[in-house]
Design a protein around this motif. Structure first.
Motif, PDB file in Angstrom:
ATOM      1  N   PRO A 133       0.823  -1.205   0.000  1.00  0.00           N
ATOM      2  CA  PRO A 133       0.000   0.000   0.000  1.00  0.00           C
ATOM      3  C   PRO A 133       0.862   1.262   0.000  1.00  0.00           C
ATOM      4  O   PRO A 133       2.017   1.234   0.420  1.00  0.00           O
ATOM      5  CB  PRO A 133      -0.799  -0.112   1.302  1.00  0.00           C
ATOM      6  CG  PRO A 133      -0.154  -1.151   2.116  1.00  0.00           C
ATOM      7  CD  PRO A 133       0.676  -1.991   1.213  1.00  0.00           C
ATOM      8  N   LYS A 189      -1.133   8.874   3.564  1.00  0.00           N
ATOM      9  CA  LYS A 189      -2.591   8.803   3.455  1.00  0.00           C
ATOM     10  C   LYS A 189      -3.063   9.452   2.159  1.00  0.00           C
ATOM     11  O   LYS A 189      -4.009   8.982   1.528  1.00  0.00           O
ATOM     12  CB  LYS A 189      -3.243   9.479   4.657  1.00  0.00           C
ATOM     13  CG  LYS A 189      -4.712   9.126   4.804  1.00  0.00           C
ATOM     14  CD  LYS A 189      -5.355   9.852   5.954  1.00  0.00           C
ATOM     15  CE  LYS A 189      -5.208   9.110   7.236  1.00  0.00           C
ATOM     16  NZ  LYS A 189      -6.042   9.668   8.313  1.00  0.00           N
ATOM     17  N   LEU A 206      -2.539   6.969  -0.502  1.00  0.00           N
ATOM     18  CA  LEU A 206      -3.563   5.934  -0.400  1.00  0.00           C
ATOM     19  C   LEU A 206      -4.866   6.409  -1.031  1.00  0.00           C
ATOM     20  O   LEU A 206      -5.499   5.682  -1.798  1.00  0.00           O
ATOM     21  CB  LEU A 206      -3.791   5.568   1.067  1.00  0.00           C
ATOM     22  CG  LEU A 206      -4.938   4.615   1.371  1.00  0.00           C
ATOM     23  CD1 LEU A 206      -4.651   3.237   0.798  1.00  0.00           C
ATOM     24  CD2 LEU A 206      -5.177   4.528   2.866  1.00  0.00           C
ATOM     25  N   ALA A 255      -4.548   6.382  -4.769  1.00  0.00           N
ATOM     26  CA  ALA A 255      -4.585   5.029  -5.316  1.00  0.00           C
ATOM     27  C   ALA A 255      -6.011   4.473  -5.294  1.00  0.00           C
ATOM     28  O   ALA A 255      -6.443   3.808  -6.252  1.00  0.00           O
ATOM     29  CB  ALA A 255      -3.643   4.129  -4.517  1.00  0.00           C
ATOM     30  N   ILE A 256      -6.735   4.746  -4.228  1.00  0.00           N
ATOM     31  CA  ILE A 256      -8.125   4.276  -4.128  1.00  0.00           C
ATOM     32  C   ILE A 256      -8.972   4.921  -5.228  1.00  0.00           C
ATOM     33  O   ILE A 256      -9.750   4.242  -5.902  1.00  0.00           O
ATOM     34  CB  ILE A 256      -8.701   4.580  -2.725  1.00  0.00           C
ATOM     35  CG1 ILE A 256      -8.057   3.664  -1.686  1.00  0.00           C
ATOM     36  CG2 ILE A 256     -10.216   4.420  -2.709  1.00  0.00           C
ATOM     37  CD1 ILE A 256      -8.433   3.996  -0.251  1.00  0.00           C
ATOM     38  N   ASP A 297      -8.109   3.328  -8.622  1.00  0.00           N
ATOM     39  CA  ASP A 297      -8.702   1.998  -8.788  1.00  0.00           C
ATOM     40  C   ASP A 297     -10.212   2.080  -8.975  1.00  0.00           C
ATOM     41  O   ASP A 297     -10.794   1.290  -9.723  1.00  0.00           O
ATOM     42  CB  ASP A 297      -8.369   1.115  -7.589  1.00  0.00           C
ATOM     43  CG  ASP A 297      -6.922   0.640  -7.607  1.00  0.00           C
ATOM     44  OD1 ASP A 297      -6.282   0.712  -8.679  1.00  0.00           O
ATOM     45  OD2 ASP A 297      -6.435   0.194  -6.545  1.00  0.00           O
ATOM     46  N   ILE A 350     -11.314  -2.946  -3.407  1.00  0.00           N
ATOM     47  CA  ILE A 350     -10.388  -1.894  -2.960  1.00  0.00           C
ATOM     48  C   ILE A 350     -10.076  -2.067  -1.475  1.00  0.00           C
ATOM     49  O   ILE A 350      -8.926  -1.956  -1.042  1.00  0.00           O
ATOM     50  CB  ILE A 350     -10.977  -0.495  -3.241  1.00  0.00           C
ATOM     51  CG1 ILE A 350     -11.066  -0.263  -4.756  1.00  0.00           C
ATOM     52  CG2 ILE A 350     -10.155   0.588  -2.587  1.00  0.00           C
ATOM     53  CD1 ILE A 350     -11.808   0.995  -5.144  1.00  0.00           C
ATOM     54  N   GLU A 351     -11.093  -2.378  -0.685  1.00  0.00           N
ATOM     55  CA  GLU A 351     -10.898  -2.600   0.748  1.00  0.00           C
ATOM     56  C   GLU A 351      -9.896  -3.717   0.982  1.00  0.00           C
ATOM     57  O   GLU A 351      -9.001  -3.602   1.817  1.00  0.00           O
ATOM     58  CB  GLU A 351     -12.217  -2.963   1.430  1.00  0.00           C
ATOM     59  CG  GLU A 351     -13.216  -1.839   1.504  1.00  0.00           C
ATOM     60  CD  GLU A 351     -14.569  -2.318   1.998  1.00  0.00           C
ATOM     61  OE1 GLU A 351     -14.626  -3.341   2.725  1.00  0.00           O
ATOM     62  OE2 GLU A 351     -15.573  -1.676   1.656  1.00  0.00           O
ATOM     63  N   LYS A 353      -7.647  -4.909  -1.170  1.00  0.00           N
ATOM     64  CA  LYS A 353      -6.339  -4.591  -1.742  1.00  0.00           C
ATOM     65  C   LYS A 353      -5.508  -3.716  -0.813  1.00  0.00           C
ATOM     66  O   LYS A 353      -4.315  -3.961  -0.619  1.00  0.00           O
ATOM     67  CB  LYS A 353      -6.520  -3.891  -3.088  1.00  0.00           C
ATOM     68  CG  LYS A 353      -5.213  -3.541  -3.767  1.00  0.00           C
ATOM     69  CD  LYS A 353      -5.445  -2.918  -5.132  1.00  0.00           C
ATOM     70  CE  LYS A 353      -4.118  -2.541  -5.781  1.00  0.00           C
ATOM     71  NZ  LYS A 353      -4.328  -1.925  -7.099  1.00  0.00           N
ATOM     72  N   TYR A 354      -6.131  -2.700  -0.229  1.00  0.00           N
ATOM     73  CA  TYR A 354      -5.402  -1.752   0.605  1.00  0.00           C
ATOM     74  C   TYR A 354      -5.581  -1.996   2.103  1.00  0.00           C
ATOM     75  O   TYR A 354      -5.063  -1.238   2.920  1.00  0.00           O
ATOM     76  CB  TYR A 354      -5.812  -0.318   0.254  1.00  0.00           C
ATOM     77  CG  TYR A 354      -5.439   0.037  -1.164  1.00  0.00           C
ATOM     78  CD1 TYR A 354      -4.108   0.205  -1.522  1.00  0.00           C
ATOM     79  CD2 TYR A 354      -6.413   0.168  -2.148  1.00  0.00           C
ATOM     80  CE1 TYR A 354      -3.757   0.502  -2.819  1.00  0.00           C
ATOM     81  CE2 TYR A 354      -6.068   0.470  -3.448  1.00  0.00           C
ATOM     82  CZ  TYR A 354      -4.735   0.635  -3.773  1.00  0.00           C
ATOM     83  OH  TYR A 354      -4.387   0.932  -5.062  1.00  0.00           O
ATOM     84  N   GLN A 355      -6.322  -3.028   2.453  1.00  0.00           N
ATOM     85  CA  GLN A 355      -6.576  -3.395   3.849  1.00  0.00           C
ATOM     86  C   GLN A 355      -7.130  -2.219   4.650  1.00  0.00           C
ATOM     87  O   GLN A 355      -6.607  -1.831   5.692  1.00  0.00           O
ATOM     88  CB  GLN A 355      -5.295  -3.923   4.499  1.00  0.00           C
ATOM     89  CG  GLN A 355      -4.779  -5.160   3.832  1.00  0.00           C
ATOM     90  CD  GLN A 355      -3.454  -5.623   4.400  1.00  0.00           C
ATOM     91  OE1 GLN A 355      -2.840  -4.955   5.215  1.00  0.00           O
ATOM     92  NE2 GLN A 355      -3.020  -6.782   3.959  1.00  0.00           N
TER      93      GLN A 355
END
Length: 91
Positions: A2, A6, A9, A12-13, A16, A26-27, A29-31
């Motif tokens: 990841p 922030k 992040l 990236a979200i 995607d 997405i959840e 993938k990025y935890q």
């Protein structure tokens, strides 16, 4: 791996999501949780951190001078007459 920040992040979200990836994917993938995904899609910039509240005063504050006085008096008292505390194992 990841993104480190922030802001990275969130970027990236959003990238995607524009590519058609589902929120759950997405959840995973990025935890992160669904709230974080929704926040990232709503705004490109994360919310600033909240300020910490000042520490609250202790309830013992008004009794501390009296307790200190007792403990100072105990320094001169015989060993068996001093105020002590025992830890209870009862819970």
């Amino acid at each position: 791996m990841p993104p480190v920040s922030k802001t990275g992040l969130y970027a990236a979200i959003r990238c995607d999501a524009r590519a058609g990836m589902s929120g759950r994917a997405i959840e995973r993938k990025y935890q992160v949780g669904c709230r974080r995904v929704v926040e990232a899609l709503a705004s490109a910039w994360p919310q600033p951190r909240k300020k910490k509240l000042p520490p609250r005063p202790s309830r013992l504050d008004e009794f501390k001078p009296f307790i200190d006085q007792i403990l100072r008096a105990d320094l001169d008292a015989p060993r068996k007459q001093r105020h002590t505390i025992t830890a209870s194992t009862d819970g």
